[in-house]
Design a protein around this motif. Sequence first.
Motif, PDB file in Angstrom:
ATOM      1  N   GLU A 190       0.838  -1.205   0.000  1.00 19.98           N
ATOM      2  CA  GLU A 190       0.000   0.000   0.000  1.00 19.98           C
ATOM      3  C   GLU A 190       0.870   1.250   0.000  1.00 19.98           C
ATOM      4  N   TYR A 191       2.048   1.155   0.597  1.00 19.84           N
ATOM      5  CA  TYR A 191       2.963   2.293   0.729  1.00 19.84           C
ATOM      6  C   TYR A 191       4.212   2.131  -0.137  1.00 19.84           C
ATOM      7  N   GLU A 192       4.171   1.213  -1.091  1.00 22.04           N
ATOM      8  CA  GLU A 192       5.349   0.892  -1.902  1.00 22.04           C
ATOM      9  C   GLU A 192       5.956   2.121  -2.568  1.00 22.04           C
ATOM     10  N   ASN A 193       5.128   2.958  -3.172  1.00 21.48           N
ATOM     11  CA  ASN A 193       5.652   4.153  -3.850  1.00 21.48           C
ATOM     12  C   ASN A 193       6.319   5.102  -2.863  1.00 21.48           C
ATOM     13  N   ASP A 194       5.709   5.292  -1.711  1.00 21.10           N
ATOM     14  CA  ASP A 194       6.300   6.158  -0.691  1.00 21.10           C
ATOM     15  C   ASP A 194       7.640   5.597  -0.222  1.00 21.10           C
ATOM     16  N   LEU A 195       7.656   4.309   0.064  1.00 23.92           N
ATOM     17  CA  LEU A 195       8.877   3.686   0.561  1.00 23.92           C
ATOM     18  C   LEU A 195       9.996   3.752  -0.472  1.00 23.92           C
TER      19      LEU A 195
ATOM     20  N   GLU B   3      16.697   6.827   6.317  1.00 32.74           N
ATOM     21  CA  GLU B   3      16.623   7.798   7.409  1.00 32.74           C
ATOM     22  C   GLU B   3      15.251   8.477   7.450  1.00 32.74           C
ATOM     23  N   GLN B   4      14.709   8.806   6.284  1.00 29.33           N
ATOM     24  CA  GLN B   4      13.381   9.415   6.234  1.00 29.33           C
ATOM     25  C   GLN B   4      12.323   8.445   6.741  1.00 29.33           C
ATOM     26  N   ILE B   5      12.444   7.197   6.356  1.00 29.02           N
ATOM     27  CA  ILE B   5      11.503   6.180   6.823  1.00 29.02           C
ATOM     28  C   ILE B   5      11.581   6.057   8.339  1.00 29.02           C
ATOM     29  N   GLU B   6      12.784   6.049   8.881  1.00 28.74           N
ATOM     30  CA  GLU B   6      12.945   5.935  10.332  1.00 28.74           C
ATOM     31  C   GLU B   6      12.343   7.129  11.051  1.00 28.74           C
ATOM     32  N   ARG B   7      12.556   8.340  10.518  1.00 31.39           N
ATOM     33  CA  ARG B   7      11.958   9.531  11.141  1.00 31.39           C
ATOM     34  C   ARG B   7      10.438   9.462  11.110  1.00 31.39           C
ATOM     35  N   GLU B   8       9.880   9.009   9.990  1.00 34.96           N
ATOM     36  CA  GLU B   8       8.427   8.869   9.891  1.00 34.96           C
ATOM     37  C   GLU B   8       7.906   7.825  10.879  1.00 34.96           C
ATOM     38  N   CYS B   9       8.662   6.746  11.041  1.00 36.68           N
ATOM     39  CA  CYS B   9       8.272   5.711  12.017  1.00 36.68           C
ATOM     40  C   CYS B   9       8.283   6.270  13.428  1.00 36.68           C
ATOM     41  N   GLN B  10       9.306   7.032  13.755  1.00 34.11           N
ATOM     42  CA  GLN B  10       9.391   7.622  15.090  1.00 34.11           C
ATOM     43  C   GLN B  10       8.255   8.609  15.322  1.00 34.11           C
ATOM     44  N   SER B  11       7.947   9.403  14.320  1.00 33.93           N
ATOM     45  CA  SER B  11       6.851  10.361  14.429  1.00 33.93           C
ATOM     46  C   SER B  11       5.512   9.641  14.591  1.00 33.93           C
ATOM     47  N   ALA B  12       5.298   8.612  13.789  1.00 33.44           N
ATOM     48  CA  ALA B  12       4.047   7.856  13.877  1.00 33.44           C
ATOM     49  C   ALA B  12       3.927   7.168  15.224  1.00 33.44           C
ATOM     50  N   GLN B  13       5.028   6.635  15.752  1.00 34.01           N
ATOM     51  CA  GLN B  13       4.997   5.980  17.058  1.00 34.01           C
ATOM     52  C   GLN B  13       4.676   6.976  18.156  1.00 34.01           C
ATOM     53  N   ALA B  14       5.240   8.186  18.063  1.00 36.10           N
ATOM     54  CA  ALA B  14       4.940   9.227  19.053  1.00 36.10           C
ATOM     55  C   ALA B  14       3.466   9.603  19.015  1.00 36.10           C
ATOM     56  N   GLN B  15       2.905   9.728  17.801  1.00 36.19           N
ATOM     57  CA  GLN B  15       1.479  10.037  17.667  1.00 36.19           C
ATOM     58  C   GLN B  15       0.619   8.915  18.220  1.00 36.19           C
ATOM     59  N   LEU B  16       1.019   7.691  17.951  1.00 34.96           N
ATOM     60  CA  LEU B  16       0.292   6.530  18.463  1.00 34.96           C
ATOM     61  C   LEU B  16       0.333   6.492  19.979  1.00 34.96           C
ATOM     62  N   ASP B  17       1.512   6.731  20.549  1.00 34.53           N
ATOM     63  CA  ASP B  17       1.657   6.745  22.008  1.00 34.53           C
ATOM     64  C   ASP B  17       0.767   7.814  22.638  1.00 34.53           C
ATOM     65  N   GLU B  18       0.745   9.002  22.026  1.00 37.53           N
ATOM     66  CA  GLU B  18      -0.089  10.089  22.549  1.00 37.53           C
ATOM     67  C   GLU B  18      -1.564   9.730  22.452  1.00 37.53           C
TER      68      GLU B  18
END
Length: 56
Positions: A7-12, A18-33
């Motif tokens: 579903e995210y193949e084009n984005d990936l 590094e961009q993927i990792e930053r997005e993962c960290q941001s998404a995890q922070a949003q999920l935690d909140e």
Amino acid sequence: MENAWKEYENDLNAMTDEQIERECQSAQAQLDEAESWLDAVALWRAAGSPRKVSKT
């Protein structure tokens, strides 16, 4: 589930690791909140939805 990434193949493909990792960290922070908020609301409701009335 093993093909869910497609579903995210084009984005990936367009992002660096590094961009993927930053997005993962941001998404995890949003999920935690969001989880923290939902837990707090559930506990507040269980307590009878108390509200403090401000005195003005």
